[in-house]
Scaffold this active site. Structure first.
Site, PDB file in Angstrom:
ATOM      1  N   ASN A   1       0.828  -1.208   0.000  1.00 29.68           N
ATOM      2  CA  ASN A   1       0.000   0.000   0.000  1.00 29.68           C
ATOM      3  C   ASN A   1       0.859   1.254   0.000  1.00 29.68           C
ATOM      4  OD1 ASN A   1      -2.429  -1.463   0.288  1.00 29.68           O
ATOM      5  ND2 ASN A   1      -2.256  -1.446   2.522  1.00 29.68           N
TER       6      ASN A   1
ATOM      7  N   ALA B   1       4.316  -5.669   2.307  1.00 30.90           N
ATOM      8  CA  ALA B   1       5.507  -4.890   1.951  1.00 30.90           C
ATOM      9  C   ALA B   1       6.352  -4.604   3.184  1.00 30.90           C
ATOM     10  CB  ALA B   1       5.094  -3.592   1.268  1.00 30.90           C
ATOM     11  N   ASN B   2       5.702  -4.174   4.258  1.00 37.33           N
ATOM     12  CA  ASN B   2       6.448  -3.880   5.481  1.00 37.33           C
ATOM     13  C   ASN B   2       7.236  -5.102   5.952  1.00 37.33           C
ATOM     14  OD1 ASN B   2       5.143  -1.398   5.466  1.00 37.33           O
ATOM     15  ND2 ASN B   2       3.675  -1.963   7.043  1.00 37.33           N
TER      16      ASN B   2
ATOM     17  N   ASN C   1      -2.148 -10.303  17.473  1.00 37.18           N
ATOM     18  CA  ASN C   1      -2.048  -9.448  18.647  1.00 37.18           C
ATOM     19  C   ASN C   1      -3.177  -9.823  19.609  1.00 37.18           C
ATOM     20  OD1 ASN C   1      -4.425  -8.141  17.766  1.00 37.18           O
ATOM     21  ND2 ASN C   1      -3.291  -6.448  16.829  1.00 37.18           N
TER      22      ASN C   1
ATOM     23  N   THR D   1       1.394 -11.064  20.292  1.00 28.66           N
ATOM     24  CA  THR D   1       2.139  -9.829  20.504  1.00 28.66           C
ATOM     25  C   THR D   1       1.327  -8.915  21.426  1.00 28.66           C
ATOM     26  OG1 THR D   1       1.230  -8.851  18.470  1.00 28.66           O
ATOM     27  CG2 THR D   1       3.334 -10.013  18.303  1.00 28.66           C
TER      28      THR D   1
ATOM     29  N   GLY E   1       2.399  -5.539  22.441  1.00 27.79           N
ATOM     30  CA  GLY E   1       2.854  -4.156  22.465  1.00 27.79           C
ATOM     31  C   GLY E   1       3.990  -3.940  23.441  1.00 27.79           C
TER      32      GLY E   1
ATOM     33  N   GLY F   1       5.667  -6.805  25.454  1.00 24.68           N
ATOM     34  CA  GLY F   1       6.422  -7.875  24.820  1.00 24.68           C
ATOM     35  C   GLY F   1       5.517  -8.835  24.079  1.00 24.68           C
TER      36      GLY F   1
ATOM     37  N   ASP G   1       4.586  -5.382  12.091  1.00 24.21           N
ATOM     38  CA  ASP G   1       5.184  -5.886  10.859  1.00 24.21           C
ATOM     39  C   ASP G   1       6.696  -6.066  11.017  1.00 24.21           C
ATOM     40  OD1 ASP G   1       2.692  -5.873   9.662  1.00 24.21           O
ATOM     41  OD2 ASP G   1       2.931  -3.833   8.915  1.00 24.21           O
TER      42      ASP G   1
ATOM     43  N   SER H   1      10.345   3.170   9.438  1.00 24.59           N
ATOM     44  CA  SER H   1      10.675   2.817  10.825  1.00 24.59           C
ATOM     45  C   SER H   1      11.349   1.468  10.975  1.00 24.59           C
ATOM     46  CB  SER H   1       9.392   2.803  11.671  1.00 24.59           C
ATOM     47  OG  SER H   1       8.603   1.655  11.393  1.00 24.59           O
TER      48      SER H   1
END
Length: 298
Positions: A16, A47-48, A187, A211, A213, A216, A243, A285
Site C-alpha cells: 500500500n 511490503a512492510n 495481537n 504480541t 505491544g 512484549g 510488521d 521505521s
C-alpha cells in the site's frame, strides 16, 4: 536473482501507499480533528514485512500486486532499494492499495485500508510463483489479500518450509489454512477474535505468538507459555511495529536455526518491533539488523 534460486523468506501479501496524518489525539466517531503533520510512505503489511525481513539479513522475495500508477512505481522502487526480489510483483488494472492512517501524539494509531490491487492478486499469481514457495525456508503471509490466495500459498510451501501467518486483519480461519501453519502471530485483539491461543493450539498450530505491544509477547504451545520480555523505548508511532516483529521473526527463523531457534528469534523480533516505534511511518521505521543486534547486546 531468479525465482528458481531459493530464498530465505518469501512474503505473500499486500503493498500500500500509506497516507499518514499526525494529530494530538485520534477522533471519536463523528468527530473531526485537525492534523499538525502529514506525509506519505510505502506500507501494507506484506511490503512492510518483506522489507523488515530483508533489512534483518534474509534473502527475501515478495509476491503481490500493485497498480500501473505512481504509487505502484514507488513501491516497486522501495522493494528494489531494499534488495527484495520483485520478479513476482504483478502490475494489475486496479489502483495500488492505500492505507489512511491517523497517528496521535501518544503514538496510538487508527487505520483504514483500501485494498485496491491487493484484492486483484489471484490464485493464478500464486501458482505462477510455486517454485519460490516450494523452495523457501520461510513463507510469511497475512490477511490483507484474499483468503483463497493465502490458502494456496501455504499449500504450495515446501515440506521443510516454515509457514508463518500474521492473522491481520483478523478473520475466521479454516482448518485447511491452519494445518499448514507452524507459527501464528496475532495481537491481543486478533487472538480473542480467533477464539484464544489455546484454541489455536488445539486446532493444530504448534506455536502461537501473541504480541502484546509494550509488554512484549507470549509464546503459547502444547507445553505451556513462555514470556518474551519487551525492549523499553519511548514510542513515537506504533505503525509498522507488528510488521517489524513478523518480518524479523521470519528472517531469524530462516537464517538462524529454524524452529529450534524460535525463542531467540522471538527476542530479536520483540526488539525490532520496539525499535520501529521510535520513527514515524511504516517502512521508514523498520530497523536494520545492526540496530537490532546492538539492542540485543544491551
Amino acid at each position: 536473482m531468479t525465482q528458481h534460486q531459493p530464498f530465505d523468506v518469501v512474503v505473500v501479501g499486500s503493498a500500500n501507499m500509506d497516507l499518514v496524518a499526525r494529530v494530538v489525539r485520534l477522533p471519536h466517531p463523528g468527530e473531526t480533528v485537525s492534523a499538525h503533520d502529514y506525509f506519505e510512505a510505502c506500507g501494507g503489511k506484506g511490503a512492510n514485512q518483506a522489507i523488515a525481513a530483508a533489512r534483518a539479513g534474509a534473502r527475501t522475495a515478495f509476491i503481490g500486486a500493485v497498480g500501473s500508477d505512481a504509487a505502484g512505481d514507488t513501491l516497486r522502487s522501495a522493494f528494489i532499494g531494499d534488495a527484495v526480489d520483485v520478479s513476482m510483483l504483478a502490475t494489475v488494472r486496479e489502483p495500488t492499495g492505500r492505507a489512511l492512517i491517523g497517528v496521535s501524539d501518544d503514538a496510538e494509531n487508527l487505520i483504514i485500508v483500501v485494498p485496491g490491487a491487493n484484492h486483484a492478486l489471484s490464485v493464478d499469481h500464486i501458482d505462477a510463483a510455486a517454485v519460490l514457495l516450494a523452495n523457501a525456508k520461510v513463507v510469511l503471509v497475512q490477511l490483507e489479500v484474499r483468503l483463497a490466495v493465502v490458502q494456496r500459498a501455504v499449500e504450495l510451501a515446501g515440506h521443510d518450509t516454515i509457514v508463518v501467518l500474521n492473522p491481520a486483519p483478523a478473520s475466521e480461519l479454516p482448518n485447511d489454512v491452519l494445518r499448514h501453519v507452524d507459527v501464528i502471530t496475532p495481537n491481543e485483539h486478533e487472538v480473542a477474535l480467533l477464539g484464544g491461543a489455546a484454541a489455536l493450539v488445539a486446532r493444530g498450530v504448534a506455536n502461537v505468538v501473541v504480541t502484546q505491544g509494550a509488554r512484549g509477547a507470549l509464546l503459547v504451545t502444547r507445553d505451556g507459555e513462555t514470556r518474551i520480555e519487551p525492549f523499553a523505548v519511548t514510542p513515537v508511532d506504533t505503525t509498522g511495529a507488528g510488521d517489524a516483529f513478523c518480518g524479523v521473526l521470519s528472517a531469524r527463523l530462516a537464517v538462524a536455526g529454524g524452529l529450534a531457534g524460535l525463542p531467540l528469534a522471538l527476542r530479536a523480533a520483540a526488539v525490532a518491533g520496539a525499535l520501529a516505534t521510535r520513527t514515524a511511518g511504516a517502512v521508514p521505521s523498520l530497523p536494520a539488523w545492526a540496530q537490532v543486534a546492538t539492542a540485543l547486546q544491551q
